[in-house]
Design a protein around this motif. Structure first.
Motif, PDB file in Angstrom:
ATOM      1  N   SER A 259       0.712  -5.160   3.865  1.00  0.00           N
ATOM      2  CA  SER A 259      -0.278  -5.562   4.714  1.00  0.00           C
ATOM      3  C   SER A 259      -1.230  -6.627   4.007  1.00  0.00           C
ATOM      4  O   SER A 259      -1.373  -6.631   2.787  1.00  0.00           O
TER       5      SER A 259
ATOM      6  N   LEU B   6      -0.685  10.887   3.576  1.00  0.00           N
ATOM      7  CA  LEU B   6      -0.805  11.211   4.886  1.00  0.00           C
ATOM      8  C   LEU B   6      -1.401  12.741   5.005  1.00  0.00           C
ATOM      9  O   LEU B   6      -1.119  13.461   3.884  1.00  0.00           O
TER      10      LEU B   6
ATOM     11  N   ALA C  82      -5.661   9.692   6.080  1.00  0.00           N
ATOM     12  CA  ALA C  82      -4.846   9.491   4.825  1.00  0.00           C
ATOM     13  C   ALA C  82      -5.789   8.993   3.602  1.00  0.00           C
ATOM     14  O   ALA C  82      -6.978   8.532   3.690  1.00  0.00           O
TER      15      ALA C  82
ATOM     16  N   LEU D 274      -0.063   5.176   0.985  1.00  0.00           N
ATOM     17  CA  LEU D 274      -0.617   6.114   1.418  1.00  0.00           C
ATOM     18  C   LEU D 274      -0.178   7.676   1.374  1.00  0.00           C
ATOM     19  O   LEU D 274       0.846   7.774   1.411  1.00  0.00           O
TER      20      LEU D 274
ATOM     21  N   TYR E  33       4.200  10.466   2.454  1.00  0.00           N
ATOM     22  CA  TYR E  33       3.965   9.508   1.810  1.00  0.00           C
ATOM     23  C   TYR E  33       4.502   8.254   2.612  1.00  0.00           C
ATOM     24  O   TYR E  33       5.409   8.275   3.306  1.00  0.00           O
ATOM     25  N   LEU E  34       3.378   7.348   2.633  1.00  0.00           N
ATOM     26  CA  LEU E  34       3.780   6.036   3.648  1.00  0.00           C
ATOM     27  C   LEU E  34       3.478   4.680   2.760  1.00  0.00           C
ATOM     28  O   LEU E  34       2.602   4.485   1.799  1.00  0.00           O
TER      29      LEU E  34
ATOM     30  N   TYR F 293       0.826  -1.160   0.221  1.00  0.00           N
ATOM     31  CA  TYR F 293       0.022   0.029   0.056  1.00  0.00           C
ATOM     32  C   TYR F 293       0.905   1.361  -0.056  1.00  0.00           C
ATOM     33  O   TYR F 293       2.001   1.400   0.606  1.00  0.00           O
TER      34      TYR F 293
ATOM     35  N   VAL G 255      -6.720  -0.859   6.409  1.00  0.00           N
ATOM     36  CA  VAL G 255      -5.380   0.029   6.229  1.00  0.00           C
ATOM     37  C   VAL G 255      -5.967   1.525   6.574  1.00  0.00           C
ATOM     38  O   VAL G 255      -5.264   2.080   7.534  1.00  0.00           O
ATOM     39  N   LEU G 256      -6.839   2.094   5.794  1.00  0.00           N
ATOM     40  CA  LEU G 256      -7.316   3.511   6.013  1.00  0.00           C
ATOM     41  C   LEU G 256      -7.728   3.923   7.491  1.00  0.00           C
ATOM     42  O   LEU G 256      -7.713   5.023   7.800  1.00  0.00           O
ATOM     43  N   SER G 257      -8.435   2.809   8.048  1.00  0.00           N
ATOM     44  CA  SER G 257      -9.086   3.053   9.424  1.00  0.00           C
ATOM     45  C   SER G 257      -7.973   3.073  10.409  1.00  0.00           C
ATOM     46  O   SER G 257      -8.173   3.683  11.358  1.00  0.00           O
ATOM     47  N   GLU G 258      -6.750   2.557  10.185  1.00  0.00           N
ATOM     48  CA  GLU G 258      -5.461   2.700  11.209  1.00  0.00           C
ATOM     49  C   GLU G 258      -4.861   3.989  10.910  1.00  0.00           C
ATOM     50  O   GLU G 258      -3.824   4.362  11.634  1.00  0.00           O
ATOM     51  N   HIS G 259      -4.991   4.634   9.743  1.00  0.00           N
ATOM     52  CA  HIS G 259      -4.370   5.866   9.540  1.00  0.00           C
ATOM     53  C   HIS G 259      -5.527   6.891   9.240  1.00  0.00           C
ATOM     54  O   HIS G 259      -5.622   7.200   7.870  1.00  0.00           O
TER      55      HIS G 259
END
Length: 52
Positions: free
Chosen positions: A22, A12, A36, A10, A17-18, A8, A29-33
Motif C-alpha cells: 500500500s 489480525l 489489527a 499485520l 498474519y496479513l 505491511y 492501513v490500520l483503520s481499514e483492518h
C-alpha cells in the motif's frame, strides 16, 4: 507524481498474519483492518500516479 509503496505485515485479531502492499499511511492501513496490530512496514518501491 511518484509515491512510495510499502510492504505491511499485520497481526489480525484472530491470530492470522496479513501481508499487503500500500502507499497509504500506517493509520490508514490500520483503520481499514480494525483490531489489527502492525508487525512491520518496509519500503517496497515506487509507483507513478498519473492523472488526466
Amino acid at each position: 507524481m511518484i509515491t512510495m509503496v510499502y510492504s505491511y505485515t499485520l497481526l489480525l485479531a484472530d491470530g492470522q498474519y496479513l501481508s499487503l502492499l500500500s502507499d497509504d499511511t500506517v493509520f490508514g492501513v490500520l483503520s481499514e483492518h480494525p483490531g489489527a496490530q502492525l508487525v512491520s512496514r518496509n519500503e517496497y518501491g515506487y509507483r507513478a500516479v498519473v492523472a488526466d
